[in-house]
Design a protein around this motif. Structure first.
Motif, short mmCIF file in Angstrom:
data_model
loop_
_atom_site.label_atom_id
_atom_site.label_comp_id
_atom_site.label_asym_id
_atom_site.label_seq_id
_atom_site.Cartn_x
_atom_site.Cartn_y
_atom_site.Cartn_z
N PRO A 2 -9.09 2.82 5.53
CA PRO A 2 -7.98 2.35 6.31
C PRO A 2 -8.42 1.85 7.67
CG PRO A 2 -8.01 4.73 6.26
CD PRO A 2 -9.04 4.28 5.31
N THR A 4 -6.73 2.15 10.42
CA THR A 4 -6.29 3.04 11.48
C THR A 4 -6.61 4.47 11.10
OG1 THR A 4 -4.07 3.17 10.50
CG2 THR A 4 -4.43 1.48 12.17
N GLU A 335 -5.25 -3.20 -1.19
CA GLU A 335 -4.18 -2.44 -0.55
C GLU A 335 -4.38 -2.43 0.96
OE1 GLU A 335 -4.37 1.39 -2.35
OE2 GLU A 335 -3.66 0.70 -4.30
N GLY A 336 -3.32 -2.12 1.70
CA GLY A 336 -3.42 -2.03 3.14
C GLY A 336 -2.28 -2.75 3.82
N ASP A 337 -2.24 -2.65 5.15
CA ASP A 337 -1.18 -3.30 5.91
C ASP A 337 -1.25 -4.82 5.77
OD1 ASP A 337 -0.37 -0.81 6.79
OD2 ASP A 337 -1.60 -0.87 8.59
N THR A 338 -2.45 -5.35 5.69
CA THR A 338 -2.66 -6.78 5.49
C THR A 338 -3.36 -6.98 4.15
OG1 THR A 338 -2.89 -7.14 7.87
CG2 THR A 338 -3.73 -8.87 6.40
N THR A 339 -2.72 -7.70 3.25
CA THR A 339 -3.32 -7.93 1.93
C THR A 339 -4.46 -8.92 2.07
OG1 THR A 339 -1.20 -7.56 0.83
CG2 THR A 339 -2.91 -8.68 -0.43
#
Length: 387
Positions: A2, A4, A335-339
């Motif tokens: 991740p 963060t 996956e993640g906040d920004t693909t």
């Protein structure tokens, strides 16, 4: 990994960061709110110190959780998993790892050591209790520690996901059928049964007029957590069955690697993208095929490859032991906040050392993945927009 931090980093275990999650203080406050008044009723002479004792119990429970997760992490590393982090949070804790070459035996072993660690702690606490006397603060704290570890150890061995016992069911069905998807589905359904059983176990005493409504609410909350995790496992198993028809090799484009400070003139030639590696040998950027033409010929000896590269989204990597594995091996990288539009695929390199001891073998573009999914869905008469 991740982008963060999952919480406050408090330690490192064999290279693995250990965190107290942002949600953990919630369970600590609940423990103080529940345990504190009980201690105060037993020992009114202690006054506010009863709540300090409850806070100490919350800390001991945190230690138990971290010991549980540390066991998963250490055995996972011994089984060849790349462990990313250990986190203690609201629901206890979790250990995140990549396991490209997992086997049913390894999966079961990694799962069972967590509860066994709690049972060992409970046994140590029980032995200490037999050697102590009285009903002072230390004795009461030790009693709570022993009971909680015994309960957590036995409860986690119940045969259903998301509990550790569910991973043992998963491994058993996986071993018998040869299908991880069937193992996940079976363990998920077992988890749903466990969730219902937990509610019934707490409900029966209430119906008899012997139980506490508060206990019922507490166990209902636990059952909701179990049901949600079990349902997720069933969904994952179902999706994995669908995805098992697509291999990594079908969607992966070959790639080569080079150091990020490599001059443009020294980049490998050919139609394949070049993955640039950072100081720790981790993928940091990708040079698209033909990008070198943007640099004048006379300047290519002085311009680093990183100047014409596209940065990789944090976490957009996947470790694949065999390119004939199904594409579930690469999906976490998207996956993640920004693909990310691209995921770098690596293979374990036995001669290299962790944490970045993998060799780059290719990249998977999001557009290629989407086309493969749509084609496979069409062949099976499924519509991805409704699944």
């Amino acid at each position: 990994m991740p982008s963060t931090s999952p919480g406050l980093k408090i330690a490192t275990l064999r290279g693995v960061p250990v965190y107290i999650g942002r949600s953990w203080p919630i369970i600590a406050l609940v423990i103080v709110a529940l345990f504190g008044p009980q201690v105060a009723r037993l020992h009114p002479e202690w006054g506010a110190s009863a709540y300090l004792l409850a806070a100490a119990y919350a800390v001991l429970l945190l230690v138990s959780v971290l010991a549980h997760e540390a066991a998963h992490a250490v055995v996972g590393q011994a089984c060849g998993y790349r462990v990313n982090r250990i986190v203690a949070d609201l629901w206890g804790g979790h250990t995140a790892y990549d396991s490209p070459d997992a086997t049913p035996g390894h999966s079961a072993l990694v799962a069972v050591v967590g509860p066994l660690t709690n049972l060992v702690l409970a046994g140590a606490g029980w032995f200490a209790l037999t050697q102590s006397s009285g009903d002072g603060a230390g004795h009461l704290l030790l009693l709570a520690f022993t009971f909680s570890n015994g309960f957590v150890g036995l409860f986690n061995l119940l045969p259903g996901l998301p509990l550790d016992g569910g991973f043992i069911v998963d491994a058993l069905v996986w071993k018998v059928t040869g299908s991880r998807a069937k193992g996940m589905k079976a363990a998920g359904w077992c988890g749903r049964i466990v969730a219902v059983a937990v509610v019934l176990w707490a409900l029966v005493p209430v119906l008899r007029g012997e139980g506490s409504t508060w206990n019922l609410m507490w166990f209902a909350l636990i059952a909701m957590f179990l049901w949600r995790g079990a349902s997720t496992a069933v969904t994952v198993g179902t999706n994995r069955e669908f995805l098992s028809g697509i291999r990594v090799a079908q969607v992966m484009r070959p790639a080569v690697s080079a150091a990020a400070d490599t001059p443009v003139s020294a980049l490998p030639e050919g139609p394949d993208p070049v993955v640039l590696l950072g100081a720790s040998n981790e993928p940091v950027a990708v040079v698209p095929p033909g990008a070198h033409v943007r640099v004048p010929l006379e300047q290519r000896d002085r311009v680093p490859a990183s100047a014409i590269a596209e940065a990789i989204v944090s976490g957009a990597t996947a470790i694949v032991a065999d390119t004939q594995a199904d594409i579930t091996a690469v999906l976490p990288g998207f996956e993640g906040d920004t693909t990310p539009q691209l995921v770098v695929v690596t293979q374990p390199a036995p001669a290299a050392a962790p944490p970045h001891g993998e060799q780059v073998i290719g990249v998977v573009l999001l557009s290629d993945l989407e086309r493969a999914l749509q084609a496979h869905a069409g062949a099976q008469g499924r519509d991805l927009r409704t699944t």
